[in-house]
Design an enzyme around this catalytic site. Structure first.
Site, PDB file in Angstrom:
ATOM      1  N   SER A 162       0.795  -1.217   0.000  1.00 41.83           N
ATOM      2  CA  SER A 162       0.000   0.000   0.000  1.00 41.83           C
ATOM      3  C   SER A 162       0.834   1.275   0.000  1.00 41.83           C
ATOM      4  CB  SER A 162      -0.966  -0.004   1.192  1.00 41.83           C
ATOM      5  OG  SER A 162      -0.272  -0.179   2.397  1.00 41.83           O
ATOM      6  N   HIS A 204      -5.379  -2.900  -3.090  1.00 42.47           N
ATOM      7  CA  HIS A 204      -4.942  -1.952  -4.124  1.00 42.47           C
ATOM      8  C   HIS A 204      -4.809  -2.577  -5.504  1.00 42.47           C
ATOM      9  CE1 HIS A 204      -4.190   1.095  -1.059  1.00 42.47           C
ATOM     10  NE2 HIS A 204      -3.748   0.091  -0.321  1.00 42.47           N
ATOM     11  N   LYS A 245     -11.550   1.516  -1.885  1.00 45.57           N
ATOM     12  CA  LYS A 245     -10.522   1.996  -2.824  1.00 45.57           C
ATOM     13  C   LYS A 245     -11.102   2.025  -4.242  1.00 45.57           C
ATOM     14  CE  LYS A 245      -7.484   1.408   0.774  1.00 45.57           C
ATOM     15  NZ  LYS A 245      -7.097   0.488   1.820  1.00 45.57           N
TER      16      LYS A 245
HETATM   17  C1  LIG Z   1      -6.843   0.364   3.163  1.00 40.55           C
HETATM   18  C2  LIG Z   1      -6.349  -0.984   3.455  1.00 40.55           C
HETATM   19  C3  LIG Z   1      -6.985  -1.788   4.388  1.00 40.55           C
HETATM   20  C4  LIG Z   1      -8.084  -1.272   5.266  1.00 40.55           C
HETATM   21  O1  LIG Z   1      -9.283  -1.172   4.584  1.00 40.55           O
HETATM   22  P1  LIG Z   1     -10.408  -0.217   5.180  1.00 40.55           P
HETATM   23  O2  LIG Z   1     -11.651  -0.639   4.486  1.00 40.55           O
HETATM   24  O3  LIG Z   1      -9.985   1.174   4.839  1.00 40.55           O
HETATM   25  O4  LIG Z   1     -10.452  -0.443   6.658  1.00 40.55           O
HETATM   26  C5  LIG Z   1      -6.552  -3.080   4.535  1.00 40.55           C
HETATM   27  N1  LIG Z   1      -5.513  -3.550   3.825  1.00 40.55           N
HETATM   28  C6  LIG Z   1      -4.844  -2.799   2.951  1.00 40.55           C
HETATM   29  C7  LIG Z   1      -3.685  -3.363   2.207  1.00 40.55           C
HETATM   30  C8  LIG Z   1      -5.230  -1.479   2.743  1.00 40.55           C
HETATM   31  O5  LIG Z   1      -4.557  -0.698   1.912  1.00 40.55           O
END
Ligand SMILES: *Cc1c(COP(=O)(O)O)cnc(C)c1O
Length: 388
Positions: free
Chosen positions: A178, A206, A238
């Site tokens: 990330s 991602h 995302k």
């Molecule tokens: C953003 C993210 C999360 C968390 O997801 P949320 O729905 O924002 O709590 C988990 N794992 C990764 C790799 C992320 O980038």
């Protein structure tokens, strides 16, 4: 001095250049944002496909709210599991080519719940050092013995696996890292886990929407099956542009999660309207190849432009394009300098990234136009030369 001298602790945080504060947005998500009263071009969102404020997604959300109201009323296992949640789970299972999927309210909760449901005392968890905080926290919370291997270092992981005698062994990795944007070496991880009867869990927060045919993510990108990667995590905040998350895999996996994951059982279900909105965004995510193509063009434009300017681009080919700075104060100064030129790129500092590796995390969206990237490069060039 009392034990709870929070002011002193906060001051130490400020001195280290690690103090964080929130900027207030007065507009919908998108490329142009109003931030603390200023119009800026946004280069720090994870809304990679530009679906967060898409009119079809907003319309589906409104229709969902009209039909189901706002609150879900309770947890999924009480009276909060509505038809539209169920439809979305089926659609996500279909999309990821898996037997079943189960929704969570956030990715953070999916990760802590899933790891804790799968392993406990007497078991082992192995994680890439650069995994997302929620995956690391999930391992700690599970009570299993927990080790981290060096970033992408399969040999070290193999040593750990060979030396471990735990009952169940779970290897956990981000699909796309990330804060770095690089891909996990999934084919090698599959071989290593299968050779030692471990399970592989991939968090593709991602990669979904961005990588693979029709955005099916990093697992599809490497043409891996449900047997190769038994546990797949997806987040909806995302590329999907909504909120929530899911775990996808076998029938037995999903039933285990429903029976045992505490962050699933003991929390209120997502608003059904969000599930309705996500069904709409899933359709666009699959059908709108132009979003992925345009995103790829902007990424290439940025990478070649930044290389020509001598900016420290990495090997990342994804929508996450970090520019390594090192020092936290300097990263903050750069981010502030960009903001005075109406370009918003957030500085990422420890503990989100390892000590001494503060960076600008530049992210792209399918809604960015070529002139936005030109402007970013121009402003970055100026800010970087003033730094040194
Ligand atoms: C953003 C993210 C999360 C968390 O997801 P949320 O729905 O924002 O709590 C988990 N794992 C990764 C790799 C992320 O980038």
């Amino acid at each position: 001095m009392t034990a709870f001298d929070l002011g002193r602790e906060l001051n130490a945080c400020r001195k280290a250049g690690l103090y964080r504060h929130r900027r207030v947005i007065d507009s919908a998500q998108g490329v142009a944002l109003t931030v603390d009263g200023q119009r800026v071009i946004n280069f720090c969102s994870n809304d990679y496909l530009g679906l967060a404020n898409d009119s079809a997604v907003v319309a589906a959300f409104n229709a969902g709210a009209s039909q189901y109201g706002v609150g879900s009323g309770s947890a999924h296992l009480v009276c909060g599991h509505s038809r539209v949640h169920h439809q979305l789970e089926d659609a996500l299972a279909d999309f990821t080519g898996r037997d079943r999927a189960v929704l969570f309210s956030t990715g953070y909760m999916a990760n802590i719940g899933c790891i804790s449901a799968l392993v406990g005392a007497g078991d082992r968890v192995f994680e890439d050092r650069l995994n997302h905080a929620s995956l690391l926290d999930g391992a700690r919370l599970s009570g299993a013995r927990f080790k981290r291997y060096r970033h992408g270092d399969i040999e070290q992981l193999q040593c750990f696996l060979a030396a471990s005698s735990g009952a169940k062994k779970l290897v956990v990795t981000d699909g796309v890292f990330s804060m770095d944007g690089d891909l996990a070496p999934l084919p090698e991880l599959v071989r290593a886990t299968q050779a030692s009867e471990a399970w592989l869990m991939v968090d593709d927060a991602h990669g979904l929407g961005v990588l693979g045919a029709q955005g099916r993510g990093v697992v599809e990108h490497h043409k891996l099956s449900q047997e190769d990667v038994p546990v797949l995590i997806g987040t909806l905040g995302k590329s999907f542009g909504t909120a929530g998350a899911f775990v996808a895999g076998s029938e037995a996996l999903v039933e285990t999660i429903i029976q045992k994951a505490r962050s699933y059982i003991y929390t209120t279900a997502l608003p059904p309207a969000l599930a309705a909105a996500t069904l709409a965004s899933l359709q666009l995510l699959v059908s709108d190849d132009w979003r992925r193509e345009k995103l790829r063009e902007r990424i290439q434009q940025f990478r070649s432009g930044a290389r020509q300017l001598g900016l420290p681009v990495t090997d990342s080919e994804t929508a996450i394009q970090p520019l390594l700075v090192g020092d936290s104060h300097q990263a903050m100064r750069l981010s502030d300098a960009l903001l005075t030129e109406a370009i918003w790129v957030s500085a990422i500092r420890p503990p989100t990234v390892p000590l001494g590796s503060a960076r600008l995390r530049v992210t792209f969206s399918a809604l960015h136009e070529a002139h936005h990237v030109d402007r970013l490069l121009c402003v970055l060039d100026k800010a970087w030369s003033q730094l040194s």
